[in-house]
Write an enzyme that holds these catalytic residues in place. Structure first.
Site, short mmCIF file in Angstrom:
data_model
loop_
_atom_site.label_atom_id
_atom_site.label_comp_id
_atom_site.label_asym_id
_atom_site.label_seq_id
_atom_site.Cartn_x
_atom_site.Cartn_y
_atom_site.Cartn_z
N LYS A 171 0.88 -1.18 0.00
CA LYS A 171 0.00 0.00 0.00
C LYS A 171 0.91 1.22 0.00
CE LYS A 171 -1.91 2.99 2.02
NZ LYS A 171 -1.77 4.42 1.65
N GLU A 246 9.51 1.57 10.83
CA GLU A 246 10.54 2.60 10.58
C GLU A 246 9.81 3.93 10.67
OE1 GLU A 246 13.63 1.76 9.89
OE2 GLU A 246 13.55 -0.30 9.18
N CYS A 280 13.44 11.16 6.27
CA CYS A 280 13.43 10.86 7.70
C CYS A 280 14.81 11.01 8.31
CB CYS A 280 12.90 9.45 7.92
SG CYS A 280 13.81 8.24 6.95
N GLU A 377 8.80 16.58 15.02
CA GLU A 377 9.27 16.39 13.65
C GLU A 377 8.54 17.36 12.73
OE1 GLU A 377 8.20 12.76 11.55
OE2 GLU A 377 10.25 12.64 10.78
P1 NDP Z 1 2.20 8.47 7.44
O1 NDP Z 1 2.47 7.77 8.72
O2 NDP Z 1 1.13 9.47 7.39
O3 NDP Z 1 1.89 7.43 6.28
C1 NDP Z 1 2.73 6.36 5.94
C2 NDP Z 1 1.91 5.29 5.23
O4 NDP Z 1 0.95 4.77 6.15
C3 NDP Z 1 1.10 5.83 4.06
O5 NDP Z 1 1.01 4.84 3.07
C4 NDP Z 1 -0.23 6.10 4.71
O6 NDP Z 1 -1.25 6.16 3.78
C5 NDP Z 1 -0.35 4.90 5.62
N1 NDP Z 1 -1.28 5.06 6.72
C6 NDP Z 1 -1.78 6.19 7.28
N2 NDP Z 1 -2.63 5.90 8.28
C7 NDP Z 1 -2.68 4.54 8.37
C8 NDP Z 1 -3.37 3.62 9.23
N3 NDP Z 1 -4.19 4.03 10.20
N4 NDP Z 1 -3.16 2.30 9.05
C9 NDP Z 1 -2.33 1.87 8.08
N5 NDP Z 1 -1.66 2.68 7.23
C10 NDP Z 1 -1.82 4.01 7.38
O7 NDP Z 1 3.59 9.09 7.00
P2 NDP Z 1 3.85 10.00 5.78
O8 NDP Z 1 3.43 9.34 4.51
O9 NDP Z 1 3.33 11.36 6.10
O10 NDP Z 1 5.45 10.02 5.75
C11 NDP Z 1 6.20 10.86 6.53
C12 NDP Z 1 6.66 10.17 7.80
O11 NDP Z 1 7.38 9.00 7.48
C13 NDP Z 1 7.61 11.03 8.59
O12 NDP Z 1 7.27 10.94 9.96
C14 NDP Z 1 8.94 10.37 8.35
O13 NDP Z 1 9.88 10.59 9.36
C15 NDP Z 1 8.58 8.94 8.24
N6 NDP Z 1 9.60 8.21 7.53
C16 NDP Z 1 10.40 7.34 8.23
C17 NDP Z 1 11.43 6.68 7.60
C18 NDP Z 1 12.29 5.70 8.33
O14 NDP Z 1 12.98 4.94 7.67
N7 NDP Z 1 12.28 5.66 9.65
C19 NDP Z 1 11.73 6.90 6.19
C20 NDP Z 1 10.83 7.82 5.54
C21 NDP Z 1 9.80 8.45 6.21
P3 NDP Z 1 -1.73 7.59 3.23
O15 NDP Z 1 -0.53 8.28 2.69
O16 NDP Z 1 -2.66 7.18 2.20
O17 NDP Z 1 -2.33 8.30 4.40
#
Ligand code: NDP
Length: 473
Positions: A171, A246, A280, A377
Site C-alpha cells: 500500500k 521505521e 526521515c 518532527e
Molecule cells: P504516514 O504515517 O502518514 O503514512 C505512511 C503510510 O501509512 C502511508 O502509506 C499512509 O497512507 C499509511 N497510513 C496512514 N494511516 C494509516 C493507518 N491508520 N493504518 C495503516 N496505514 C496508514 O507518513 P507520511 O506518509 O506522512 O510520511 C512521513 C513520515 O514518514 C515522517 O514521519 C517520516 O519521518 C517517516 N519516515 C520514516 C522513515 C524511516 O525509515 N524511519 C523513512 C521515511 C519516512 P496515506 O498516505 O494514504 O495516508
C-alpha cells in the site's frame, strides 16, 4: 488523464471510486487514484495467499532472476520513473535521478543476489544432537510506505519480501502512487508469477488499516510517521503479527570546533534541505560548538541562500515543492511557532510567491532544546542551529528528544568520534558524512523512531521465520 487501477493477480483492476493525485509543483490533477478499501485489500491478500505455496517453493536462483529482471525493467525506463517520481512528489528531478531511482534498482539487485548467498546455522549439542535453523518465508507480507521516497522505500520492502519467498500486498502512500503503478508494469514485463506482488492504492486509515489488520497477513513492514506506527502496532499486536516499524526522526547534526567546515557545511546543507527536508534521515537540529558557532551560522546561511528553488523538472533545481498544501501549511506553522517560542528566523521560512507548495529553506537560531520546534518532527526545509560547550553537552542535546533515528557528528578527533557515536541514542550515526548508505548494514530507529531493523541480513531475517530442527544423534 491517467486512471490508475489496483494491481491484483498481475491485472490492473477498475475501481468504483477514485480520488485526485495532485502535482505539488503545479497544483494540477495528474492522475485519478483508486480509493482502495477493505474489499480490495481482501482480494489482494487472497491473490497473494494463493500465489504463496508455489512462489515459496520456487528455487532461490529462479526468484533471483525475476528480481533482476524487475531491476532491469526499471533501468530501461529510468527517465520515465524519475519524471514520475518528481512530478508526483515535487522533488527535484536531479535528486530522483541521483537517489530515488538508482536506489530502487539497487534494492532489487541487492536482494536478488543476497538470497544466493544465504546460509544458516547448525549447533551440535555435545555430540548428542544436531540442531539446524531453517529460515522460511511466512506467507503474505503487508508493506506500507510513505510519500517522501516513494519507490526507494517501496522497493526496499518488496525486494527482500519476495526474495525471501513471501508474496505481498503493498500500500503506497495515497499522495505518491505513480511510481508504484509503473513498477507494476515492470513486474508484468519481468514475468513475475501472478499474485506474488499486489499493490492496492488508497487512504491510510482505510486501505492501510485494513491491510494492517488483515488476518491472513502475518507480517507488516511499515515506514511512516510515529503516530501512524502506533496505530499499526495497536492493530497488529493482538494478532501477534511480525512487525517492523521505521518511524519519524528529529535527527541531530553535531559539529565540533575541530570539524572540517569545508566538508561539514555543504554536507549539512544536503542533510538539512535535500528533498525539501522531507527525508526521515535529515538532520533538522544542528548543534555547533560555541568556538565556531558564528562562523558556521554565517557560512551555512550563505550556502543555504544560494540553493535554487524552482520547477522540480528543471535539472538545475535543488529545492522543489513540498508534498501537499496541508503539509506546507504545517511546515509554515512551525516557522511561526519557532518565532512565538522566541527563535529568530535568520533565513527563509516563507511560502514562495508562485504556484505550487514551495517553501524557502529556513534557518532558525536562538531556541533551546525543550521547545516544541526542537522536539517535534517538522519534516520540511526547516533547521535550527544551537550552540553547545564541550562533548558532554553535545551528547545531552543530541539525545534530548523522544526520537532516535540517525545522527551526524563532525570532528577530526577520532577517539571523540567513536565515544560520541557510542553515546548517541540512534539507529545510525554518520561520522563526517551523511546518507552514506550500505545496503548490508542494519537500518532502523531507537526510542520512538521505530522497532526492529531492516537492511541486508536483517531484512532477510525479518522476512523469514527461524525454525530450529533438532535431530538426535
Ligand atoms: P504516514 O504515517 O502518514 O503514512 C505512511 C503510510 O501509512 C502511508 O502509506 C499512509 O497512507 C499509511 N497510513 C496512514 N494511516 C494509516 C493507518 N491508520 N493504518 C495503516 N496505514 C496508514 O507518513 P507520511 O506518509 O506522512 O510520511 C512521513 C513520515 O514518514 C515522517 O514521519 C517520516 O519521518 C517517516 N519516515 C520514516 C522513515 C524511516 O525509515 N524511519 C523513512 C521515511 C519516512 P496515506 O498516505 O494514504 O495516508
Amino acid at each position: 488523464m491517467q486512471r490508475l487501477g489496483n494491481f491484483i493477480n498481475n491485472r490492473f483492476e477498475e475501481s468504483a471510486a477514485h480520488f485526485d493525485d495532485i502535482d505539488p509543483a503545479t497544483e494540477e490533477v495528474i492522475a485519478r487514484v483508486p480509493d482502495g478499501d477493505a474489499d480490495d485489500i481482501d482480494r489482494a491478500a487472497k491473490a497473494a495467499c494463493d500465489a504463496f505455496p508455489e512462489w515459496s517453493r520456487t528455487p532461490g536462483a529462479e526468484r533471483s532472476r525475476f528480481l533482476l529482471a524487475i531491476a532491469d525493467g526499471i533501468e530501461r525506463h529510468f527517465d520515465e520513473f524519475a519524471e514520475l517520481e518528481s512530478r508526483d512528489n515535487g522533488k527535484p528531478i536531479a535528486l530522483a535521478s541521483r537517489l530515488d531511482i538508482p536506489r530502487a534498482i539497487a534494492n532489487f539487485r541487492f536482494f536478488a543476489t543476497a538470497i544466493l548467498h544465504q546460509s544458516s546455522e547448525a549447533h551440535v549439542t555435545d555430540g548428542k544432537a544436531l540442531n539446524y535453523t531453517l529460515r522460511q518465508p511466512l506467507g503474505v507480507a503487508g508493506l506500507i510506505s510513505p510519500w517522501n521516497l516513494p519507490l526507494y522505500l517501496l522497493s526496499w520492502k518488496i525486494a527482500p519480501a519476495i526474495a525471501a519467498g513471501n508474496t505481498c500486498v503493498a500500500k503506497p502512500s495515497e499522495l505518491t502512487p505513480l511510481s508504484a503503478n509503473r513498477l507494476a508494469e515492470s513486474i508484468i514485463e519481468a514475468g513475475l508469477p501472478k499474485g506474488v506482488v499486489n499493490i492496492v492504492h488508497g487512504y491510510g486509515p482505510k486501505a492501510g488499516a485494513a491491510l494492517a489488520a488483515h488476518p491472513n497477513v502475518p507480517l507488516i513492514s511499515f515506514t511512516g510517521g510515529t503516530a501512524t506506527g502506533a496505530k499499526i502496532a495497536a492493530a497488529a499486536a493482538p494478532m501477534f503479527k511480525k512487525l517492523s516499524l521505521e518511524l519519524g526522526g528529529k535527527n541531530p547534526n553535531v559539529i565540533f570546533g575541530d570539524a572540517d567546515l569545508d566538508a561539514a557545511i555543504p554536507t549539512s546543507i544536503q542533510s538539512s534541505f535535500a528533498n525539501q527536508g522531507e527525508i526521515c534521515l535529515c538532520g533538522s537540529r544542528i548543534f555547533v560548538e560555541r568556538s565556531i558557532y558564528d562562523e558556521f551560522v554565517e557560512r551555512f546561511v550563505a550556502a543555504a541562500r544560494k540553493l535554487r528553488i524552482g520547477d522540480p523538472l528543471d535539472p538545475a533545481t535543488e529545492v522543489g515543492a513540498l508534498i501537499s498544501e496541508g503539509h506546507m501549511r504545517k511546515v509554515l506553522g512551525y516557522v511561526d511557532l519557532a518565532q512565538q517560542e522566541g527563535g529568530t528566523v535568520v533565513l527563509g521560512g516563507k511560502r514562495v510567491d508562485r504556484r505550487g507548495f514551495f517553501v524557502e529553506p529556513a534557518v532558525i537560531t536562538g531556541l533551546g532544546c525543550e521547545c516544541r520546534t526542537l522536539q517535534e518532527e517538522i519534516f520540511g526545509p526547516v533547521v535550527t542551529i544551537t550552540p553547545f560547550e564541550g562533548e558532554e553537552e553535545a551528547i545531552a542535546l543530541a539525545n534530548s528528544t523522544r526520537y532516535g533515528l540517525s545522527a551526524s557528528v563532525w570532528t577530526r578527533d577520532l577517539q571523540r568520534a567513536h565515544r560520541v557515536a557510542a553515546a548517541i541514542e540512534s539507529g545510525t550515526v554518520w561520522i563526517n558524512c551523511w546518507l552514506l548508505r550500505d545496503l548490508r548494514v542494519p537500518f532502523g530507529g531507537m526510542k520512538e523512531s521505530g522497532v526492529g531493523r531492516e537492511g541486508g541480513l536483517d531484512s532477510l531475517r525479518f522476512f523469514t521465520e527461524a525454525k530450529n530442527v533438532c535431530v538426535k544423534l
